[in-house]
Design a protein around this motif. Structure first.
Motif, PDB file in Angstrom:
ATOM      1  N   GLU A  55       0.832  -1.210   0.000  1.00  0.00           N
ATOM      2  CA  GLU A  55       0.000   0.000   0.000  1.00  0.00           C
ATOM      3  C   GLU A  55       0.867   1.261   0.000  1.00  0.00           C
ATOM      4  N   ALA A  58       2.233   1.516  -3.563  1.00  0.00           N
ATOM      5  CA  ALA A  58       1.224   1.956  -4.537  1.00  0.00           C
ATOM      6  C   ALA A  58       0.940   3.448  -4.384  1.00  0.00           C
ATOM      7  N   ARG A  59       0.828   3.905  -3.148  1.00  0.00           N
ATOM      8  CA  ARG A  59       0.498   5.318  -2.941  1.00  0.00           C
ATOM      9  C   ARG A  59       1.639   6.237  -3.360  1.00  0.00           C
ATOM     10  N   ARG A  98       2.712   4.082   6.423  1.00  0.00           N
ATOM     11  CA  ARG A  98       1.408   3.926   5.776  1.00  0.00           C
ATOM     12  C   ARG A  98       0.424   4.996   6.254  1.00  0.00           C
ATOM     13  N   PHE A  99       0.530   5.372   7.545  1.00  0.00           N
ATOM     14  CA  PHE A  99      -0.392   6.363   8.127  1.00  0.00           C
ATOM     15  C   PHE A  99       0.401   7.513   8.754  1.00  0.00           C
ATOM     16  N   PRO A 100       1.120   8.292   7.954  1.00  0.00           N
ATOM     17  CA  PRO A 100       2.036   9.295   8.526  1.00  0.00           C
ATOM     18  C   PRO A 100       1.335  10.396   9.322  1.00  0.00           C
ATOM     19  N   LYS A 101       0.192  10.872   8.843  1.00  0.00           N
ATOM     20  CA  LYS A 101      -0.488  11.964   9.559  1.00  0.00           C
ATOM     21  C   LYS A 101      -1.074  11.457  10.874  1.00  0.00           C
ATOM     22  N   LEU A 102      -1.646  10.295  10.802  1.00  0.00           N
ATOM     23  CA  LEU A 102      -2.223   9.689  12.001  1.00  0.00           C
ATOM     24  C   LEU A 102      -1.128   9.436  13.041  1.00  0.00           C
ATOM     25  N   LEU A 105      -0.163  12.673  14.640  1.00  0.00           N
ATOM     26  CA  LEU A 105      -1.211  13.095  15.570  1.00  0.00           C
ATOM     27  C   LEU A 105      -1.118  12.327  16.888  1.00  0.00           C
ATOM     28  N   ASP A 129     -10.936   5.883  20.034  1.00  0.00           N
ATOM     29  CA  ASP A 129     -10.631   6.023  18.605  1.00  0.00           C
ATOM     30  C   ASP A 129     -10.594   7.479  18.155  1.00  0.00           C
ATOM     31  N   LEU A 130     -10.404   8.368  19.100  1.00  0.00           N
ATOM     32  CA  LEU A 130     -10.370   9.818  18.842  1.00  0.00           C
ATOM     33  C   LEU A 130     -11.695  10.337  18.295  1.00  0.00           C
ATOM     34  N   LEU A 169      -5.769  19.636  19.074  1.00  0.00           N
ATOM     35  CA  LEU A 169      -5.452  18.491  18.198  1.00  0.00           C
ATOM     36  C   LEU A 169      -6.727  17.704  17.871  1.00  0.00           C
ATOM     37  N   LEU A 170      -7.568  17.521  18.884  1.00  0.00           N
ATOM     38  CA  LEU A 170      -8.807  16.764  18.651  1.00  0.00           C
ATOM     39  C   LEU A 170      -9.741  17.500  17.688  1.00  0.00           C
ATOM     40  N   GLY A 172      -8.655  18.944  15.106  1.00  0.00           N
ATOM     41  CA  GLY A 172      -8.044  18.882  13.771  1.00  0.00           C
ATOM     42  C   GLY A 172      -6.976  19.923  13.523  1.00  0.00           C
ATOM     43  N   PHE A 174      -3.684  20.336  13.479  1.00  0.00           N
ATOM     44  CA  PHE A 174      -2.345  19.725  13.514  1.00  0.00           C
ATOM     45  C   PHE A 174      -1.718  19.767  12.127  1.00  0.00           C
TER      46      PHE A 174
ATOM     47  N   THR B 304      -5.777   6.195  -5.831  1.00  0.00           N
ATOM     48  CA  THR B 304      -5.095   6.140  -4.534  1.00  0.00           C
ATOM     49  C   THR B 304      -6.055   6.446  -3.375  1.00  0.00           C
ATOM     50  N   LEU B 307      -5.970   4.214  -0.515  1.00  0.00           N
ATOM     51  CA  LEU B 307      -4.656   4.150   0.130  1.00  0.00           C
ATOM     52  C   LEU B 307      -4.419   5.325   1.070  1.00  0.00           C
ATOM     53  N   GLU B 309      -5.492   7.621   4.678  1.00  0.00           N
ATOM     54  CA  GLU B 309      -5.302   7.257   6.085  1.00  0.00           C
ATOM     55  C   GLU B 309      -6.614   6.926   6.789  1.00  0.00           C
ATOM     56  N   PRO B 323     -10.270  13.880  14.217  1.00  0.00           N
ATOM     57  CA  PRO B 323      -9.436  15.078  14.010  1.00  0.00           C
ATOM     58  C   PRO B 323      -9.077  15.305  12.541  1.00  0.00           C
ATOM     59  N   MET B 324      -8.830  14.237  11.796  1.00  0.00           N
ATOM     60  CA  MET B 324      -8.535  14.412  10.365  1.00  0.00           C
ATOM     61  C   MET B 324      -9.766  14.887   9.615  1.00  0.00           C
ATOM     62  N   LEU B 326     -12.199  16.653  10.913  1.00  0.00           N
ATOM     63  CA  LEU B 326     -12.462  18.039  11.311  1.00  0.00           C
ATOM     64  C   LEU B 326     -11.526  19.010  10.605  1.00  0.00           C
ATOM     65  N   ARG B 327     -10.306  18.567  10.342  1.00  0.00           N
ATOM     66  CA  ARG B 327      -9.361  19.427   9.619  1.00  0.00           C
ATOM     67  C   ARG B 327      -9.916  19.770   8.233  1.00  0.00           C
ATOM     68  N   ARG B 330     -13.399  21.834   8.778  1.00  0.00           N
ATOM     69  CA  ARG B 330     -13.210  23.215   9.254  1.00  0.00           C
ATOM     70  C   ARG B 330     -12.630  24.096   8.165  1.00  0.00           C
TER      71      ARG B 330
END
Lengths: 174, 390
Positions: A55, A58-59, A98-102, A105, A129-130, A169-170, A172, A174, B304, B307, B309, B323-324, B326-327, B330
């Motif tokens: 994954e 591919a991305r 695979r989940f860089p932003k997550l 955070l 789960d936020l 952060l909660l 969004g 970030f 993609t 693929l 998050e 949070p993602m 909401l980003r 917002r």
């Protein structure tokens, strides 16, 4: 018999994953054989590592070989820890990619929670789960004086920059 | 003269016996021209029920085949339903749905119909449209103090079949005559010629809305749909013909450079459409059932979207964590409100905590949203005028 062939025979590899392993190109086979030899993974673990790597590839328009032969993965394969621990570290590394932003955070949220624990001795619970905007805090006390002390800490908590950062952060930011 | 044949028109048509004499069936078949027609004795999904061999070997290929196959049949059961987004803990926008058919010939990689219609992938048009029209009219007349906002774009694009069916020519005048109902036609096409021709009949009771996205998403992920500029040009034509218009940014997708890309789409809207003619704008983020991920990857190997998050939620749907989401929400909310503070913007498939975070008030506190969101839908509120009247 090849390393991959033996792996298929010894582990409970389902037909779909078996066919994926058999389709690997020669250069990919080399790196997957290295994973098998260095980690002794179960079929499920190997499938998950390859899925994450595929994954990412591919991305980012990279090859599977490129992802799995990266310097960081190489270092972890040679790490002196146990095979189980190496499996965990490599999986963690691939999940971060695979989940860089997550990942970023969660890392910052953890940092804020740790800071609150160190500064005030309070452990804040994030929404599951936020999902949601409610933080929880459990307080234990044996005496009325304990409650008084905890109350003072909660007052401090309410103006602590780490708390403000958790709330933002909660939302969004970030 | 028959209309030019778009690439997404069906290659094969099935007609159930009970529908064969209906006016809509005759109209569709005559306009489709040279196409294979098969008559069926009973109503069943042809792609699921017929042995197409390797062409329908798995969910992905069955769905592909369904996209090229049309079933003309009568609808059985109720016509009007509450939008399913109002379930659970989500804030509902109080939309009623009426489906004149099922399935969409346009082909978006993220479309939820790939799982929702997994077992019934054949495109369908219901031919007993007079029943649908009389149901709507009866419901509106039975409760004159209630406002009905009714959309036809839930499981079908509201305008994509219009060149074959002329359905808008029946729906728009009907709603023009009803004092307590508003029609929303939701589309990704630019097929508005017939709506422009109905300029003297809509009476302000039809809102034409477009599903919009960032240009890169439109170009890569939305096969057969109209180009971004063409959709906005079509909206401007509808405004010129006296309609109010709506826009739906759904699904908002997180990708590198999404802020600039979505800002461009917002700029395009306001360059062509005055804010005062916008009835509402909705925002929603990417979500789909877990089982759909495999179908997406098989049907759209270069996409993609799957693929990103997104992660599995407790409702078995893949979505970004709050949070993602909401980003994204917002950013869009603020970008839109910067253009016009009074613009009615609402969120689809989000709970109360998202409303608090994004709008900094609850959904019931924003006067411009009260009638969109309120389940009461009374006709006597001042806010109702903002939504229902021009």
């Amino acid at each position: 018999m090849s390393v991959i062939g033996s792996f298929i025979e010894e582990r409970r590899v389902d037909a779909k994953f078996q066919s994926r392993l058999n389709e690997l190109q020669e250069t990919e086979q080399v790196i997957v054989e290295r994973l098998i030899q260095c980690l002794s993974p179960s079929a499920n673990t190997l499938r998950e590592l390859i899925r994450l790597a595929e994954e990412i590839a591919a991305r980012e328009s990279r090859s599977l070989l490129d992802v799995l032969s990266a310097e960081k993965i190489n270092q972890l394969l040679e790490h002196s820890s146990s095979k189980k621990e190496r499996q965990r570290l490599i999986r963690q590394e691939l999940e971060q990619q695979r989940f860089p932003k997550l990942h970023k955070l969660h890392a910052e949220l953890n940092q804020c929670q740790t800071q609150l624990l160190n500064d005030l001795g309070l452990r804040l619970e994030l929404p599951r789960d936020l999902e949601g905007d409610t933080l929880s805090l459990t307080i234990s006390a044996k005496t009325a004086r304990d409650f008084e002390r905890q109350g003072a800490k909660i007052t401090e908590l309410s103006t602590h920059p780490a708390l403000a950062r958790i709330f933002s952060l909660l939302k969004g930011d970030f | 003269m028959p209309p030019a044949r778009p690439s997404y028109w069906p290659q094969r048509v099935f007609v159930t016996r009970d529908a064969s004499d209906d006016a809509l069936t005759q109209r569709v078949l005559s306009r489709l021209g040279d196409v294979e027609v098969v008559h069926l004795d009973r109503r069943a999904d042809p792609v699921t029920e017929t042995d197409f061999g390797a062409d329908a070997a798995n969910d992905a290929s069955r769905f592909d085949l369904g996209k090229r196959t049309l079933l003309l049949t009568r609808h059985e059961g109720g016509w009007m339903e509450r939008c399913p987004a109002g379930s659970g803990n989500l804030v509902c926008c109080n939309l009623w749905t009426v489906n004149p058919g099922e399935g969409c010939p346009l082909d978006c990689s993220y479309c939820y119909l790939q799982s929702y219609l997994k077992r019934n992938p054949t495109l369908k048009l219901f031919t007993n449209i007079p029943d649908m029209l009389s149901t709507i009219e009866a419901a509106a007349n039975a409760e004159p103090s209630r406002l009905f906002r009714i959309g036809t774009g839930e499981t079908i694009d509201s305008l994509v079949w219009d060149p074959l069916t002329d359905l808008s020519s029946e729906l728009v005048p009907l709603f023009g005559r009803l004092s307590n109902a508003l029609l929303e036609l939701k589309t990704k096409t630019a097929l508005v010629d017939q709506l422009v021709d109905l300029r003297s009949e809509h009476n302000g009771r039809t809102v034409v809305s477009w599903s919009l996205n960032a240009r890169v998403v439109t170009e890569r992920e939305e096969v057969w749909t109209a180009a971004l500029e063409d959709r906005i040009l079509a909206a401007a034509r509808c405004v010129e013909a006296g309609y109010r218009v709506g826009f739906h940014f759904d699904p908002l997708i997180d990708f590198d450079g999404w802020q600039d890309a979505y800002r461009e789409t917002v700029d395009l809207i306001f360059a062509s459409v005055p804010a005062s003619r916008i009835a509402w704008i909705s925002l929603g983020t990417l979500r789909y059932k877990r089982e759909m991920q495999q179908v997406m990857r098989e049907r759209f190997p270069k996409s993609t979207v799957s693929l990103g998050e997104q992660q599995l939620g407790s409702d078995n749907k893949m979505r970004y964590c709050q949070p993602m989401r909401l980003r994204l929400l917002r950013f869009m909310w603020d970008s839109l409100k910067e253009r016009s503070a009074d613009l009615p913007v609402y969120m689809c498939m989000e709970g109360a905590s998202s409303w608090r975070a994004v709008s900094e008030c609850s959904s019931s506190e924003d006067a411009s949203l009260v009638e969109i969101i309120s389940r009461k839908g009374r006709t006597d509120g001042a806010a109702a005028e903002g939504v229902f009247l021009q």
